[in-house]
Design an enzyme around this catalytic site. Structure first.
Site, mmCIF file in Angstrom:
data_model
loop_
_atom_site.group_PDB
_atom_site.id
_atom_site.type_symbol
_atom_site.label_atom_id
_atom_site.label_comp_id
_atom_site.label_asym_id
_atom_site.label_seq_id
_atom_site.Cartn_x
_atom_site.Cartn_y
_atom_site.Cartn_z
ATOM 1 N N ASP A 218 0.828 -1.207 0.000
ATOM 2 C CA ASP A 218 0.000 0.000 0.000
ATOM 3 C C ASP A 218 0.868 1.265 0.000
ATOM 4 O O ASP A 218 1.633 1.502 0.942
ATOM 5 C CB ASP A 218 -0.891 -0.077 1.263
ATOM 6 C CG ASP A 218 -2.026 0.909 1.239
ATOM 7 O OD1 ASP A 218 -2.079 1.741 0.320
ATOM 8 O OD2 ASP A 218 -2.866 0.843 2.158
ATOM 9 N N GLY B 56 -5.164 3.363 -7.908
ATOM 10 C CA GLY B 56 -5.424 3.556 -9.339
ATOM 11 C C GLY B 56 -4.697 4.748 -9.936
ATOM 12 O O GLY B 56 -5.086 5.256 -10.988
ATOM 13 N N ASP C 232 -10.495 4.208 -1.345
ATOM 14 C CA ASP C 232 -11.082 3.201 -0.458
ATOM 15 C C ASP C 232 -12.608 3.110 -0.603
ATOM 16 O O ASP C 232 -13.301 4.120 -0.642
ATOM 17 C CB ASP C 232 -10.762 3.530 1.002
ATOM 18 C CG ASP C 232 -9.294 3.291 1.308
ATOM 19 O OD1 ASP C 232 -8.500 3.141 0.355
ATOM 20 O OD2 ASP C 232 -8.953 3.253 2.502
HETATM 21 C C1 GLA Z 1 -5.390 2.349 2.775
HETATM 22 C C2 GLA Z 1 -5.925 1.208 1.907
HETATM 23 C C3 GLA Z 1 -6.965 0.437 2.681
HETATM 24 C C4 GLA Z 1 -6.345 -0.113 3.964
HETATM 25 C C5 GLA Z 1 -5.755 1.028 4.783
HETATM 26 C C6 GLA Z 1 -4.962 0.518 5.966
HETATM 27 O O1 GLA Z 1 -6.369 3.291 3.039
HETATM 28 O O2 GLA Z 1 -6.458 1.712 0.713
HETATM 29 O O3 GLA Z 1 -7.480 -0.626 1.904
HETATM 30 O O4 GLA Z 1 -5.361 -1.046 3.634
HETATM 31 O O5 GLA Z 1 -4.885 1.832 3.998
HETATM 32 O O6 GLA Z 1 -4.340 1.536 6.665
#
Ligand code: GLA
Length: 513
Positions: free
Chosen positions: A276, A315, A336
């Site tokens: 991430d 994305g 998200d």
């Molecule tokens: C980001 C990701 C989420 C999750 C959080 C965790 O927002 O997009 O899917 O993994 O981090 O902190």
């Protein structure tokens, strides 16, 4: 008796004056300077935020640092040792004012932060003076030359499983993961194809060990033992990290330790890594993403363990064009998801254009499922499942598998819908028609039948029409099955008109006889 017999009177007088001056200074001490607000997370970590204050009389101005954003604070006051200021953590579309209040004592501020709109729980912690270096990201490390990372051969159809984030967020722990694994088996989810049990953010310890190895925090006392347990259930286990120094929740990331962390994950028996972007944005630009993700793609491959590689950078930078090249098995295509119709509607219907980028082993990922989390009704969750399946998206349940209603089970475990998601041809979904809020999407399956979703994005029931011609089926005798009603559909004429509930779908499988 002379109490201070050993202390010369001159020194005593000096000390008294010194202490008095010191106390006086403290009493008047202002709040100007750089501060770090440290909120304990309960697992040994702290969530740190920095702010800089400039006090003038009772009024306080300054800057709040939130990731790469610098937000001016408003309504700042400091009076009788009490500090108060407001920061708008929202964006141009939606204000999210957060009120910070604290009391200065002994050079520290006991603080709390509260969102008046009540959409976030209040936090409490302590603000301490900070050095500027603590706020700066580490130096930028060089990136590898771009190349094609060999395909790891995994997940020829979209990965299926569960992820902790949507429901549990930072409340996930060893026990929950074990119980979810148990429930995945006892509920029938495993038999339906869900096998990855994925731990998302907040498993990390605050510090690496003396050899620089990443470690899990108190919520996960023994990651290897947990992986063994999950494997013993015939399941696989996933974990989460970031190419940045910190994860999105502020935990330890893999920056500068990519190879070492990949090896640690492999040694624990990890089968899936979600990687991430988060704080990597403080060091790298969007155009660096390919190199950054390639680094971990290479590192995972070098471990020799089959590990599904899931890119998560929302994305950006047209990831669908290079996600497979860095060894990615899937890549997030959006921000998200949340457990609301608006979120599913916004995400789900904006994926069709990039559908052709998905190939066997390399999928667009519109984020994890919210089915069963309570924020949507049956029709909306069926739309969620139907859309994700038509899109050939990873199906990662985000609910509590230990407590599923029959309705939730019937949606997540509808085998005929899952079969669409898992169709081995991975043909791209296409939009057949759109008439206002009525949208028809279709995907050609390996056996030459079509999966067709007749969607009603509107707030009232509506008729949605499908013309057989649009599928190249004009005039042919057809076999049509409604996959949510689980029954054949009688058809005649040039098309099919379905009455579709608000935010709902009629999902068909159409086969020429
Ligand atoms: C980001 C990701 C989420 C999750 C959080 C965790 O927002 O997009 O899917 O993994 O981090 O902190």
């Amino acid at each position: 008796m002379r109490i201070f017999s050993s202390r010369p009177l001159g020194t005593l007088r000096f000390s008294v004056i010194f202490v008095a001056v010191g106390l006086g200074l403290l009493a008047q001490a202002g709040v100007s300077g750089l501060w770090v607000y440290r909120v304990p997370t309960g697992d040994g970590n702290f969530r740190d935020t920095f702010f800089e204050l400039t006090q003038s009389g009772e009024s306080v101005g300054g800057t709040f640092y939130s990731g790469t954003r610098q937000i001016p604070l408003t309504e700042g006051t400091f009076k009788d040792g009490k500090l108060r200021f407001v920061v708008n953590l929202g964006n141009e579309n939606m204000a999210r004012p957060v009120v910070y209040e604290g009391t200065l004592a002994n050079g520290r501020i006991e603080m709390s932060a509260l969102s008046p709109s009540g959409n976030r729980p209040p936090t409490t912690g302590v603000a301490e003076h900070a050095r500027r270096e603590a706020m700066l990201p580490p130096a930028r490390l060089p990136l590898p030359e771009l190349r094609q990372v060999p395909d790891n051969g995994l997940v020829r159809t979209p990965p299926m499983g569960w992820n902790s984030w949507n429901l549990f967020a930072d409340k996930v722990d060893d026990r929950t993961v074990r119980e979810i694994a148990d429930a995945m088996v006892s509920s029938g989810m495993r038999e339906a194809g869900y096998v990855y049990v994925n731990i998302d953010d907040t498993w990390e310890a605050p510090h690496r060990d003396d050899r620089g190895n990443i470690a899990s925090n108190v919520k996960f006392p023994n990651m290897k033992a947990l992986a063994d347990y999950v494997h013993s259930k015939g399941l696989k286990i996933g974990i989460y990290s970031s190419p940045g120094p910190k994860t999105c929740a502020g935990y330890e990331g893999s920056y500068g330790h990519e190879t070492q962390d990949a090896q640690t994950f492999a040694a624990w028996g990890i089968d899936y890594l979600k990687y991430d972007w988060c704080s990597a944005s403080q060091i790298y630009k969007d155009e660096d993403m390919q190199g950054v993700y390639q680094k971990m793609g290479d590192a995972l491959l070098k471990t020799g363990r089959p590990i599904v590689y899931s890119l998560c950078q929302y994305g950006r930078a047209d990831v669908w064009e290079w996600g497979a090249k860095v060894g990615g098995n899937c890549w997030r295509t959006t921000g998200d998801i949340s457990d609301h119709w608006q979120s599913v509607d916004n995400i789900g219907f904006h994926q069709v254009e990039i559908a052709p980028y998905a190939t066997s082993g390399h999928f667009n990922d519109p984020d994890m499922l919210e089915i069963g989390n309570g924020g949507m009704n049956r029709e909306e969750y069926r739309t969620h499942m139907s859309l994700w399946s038509l899109l050939a998206a990873p199906l990662l349940a985000g609910n509590d598998l230990r407590k599923m209603t029959p309705e939730t089970k019937s949606i997540l475990m509808n085998r005929e819908v899952i079969a669409i998601d898992q169709d081995p041809a991975v043909n791209p979904v296409k939009q057949v028609s759109q008439d206002g809020k009525a949208v028809v999407l279709a995907r050609l399956l390996k056996d030459n039948s079509w999966a067709v979703g007749l969607f009603n994005r509107g707030d009232r029931p509506a008729s949605v029409v499908l013309k057989w011609e649009a599928l190249g089926f004009g005039g042919k005798p057809l076999q049509v099955r409604d996959l949510w009603r689980r029954q054949p559909v009688e058809t005649s004429g040039s098309g099919y008109s379905a009455k579709v509930p608000a935010h709902g779908v009629v999902l068909l499988r159409v086969t020429a006889l």
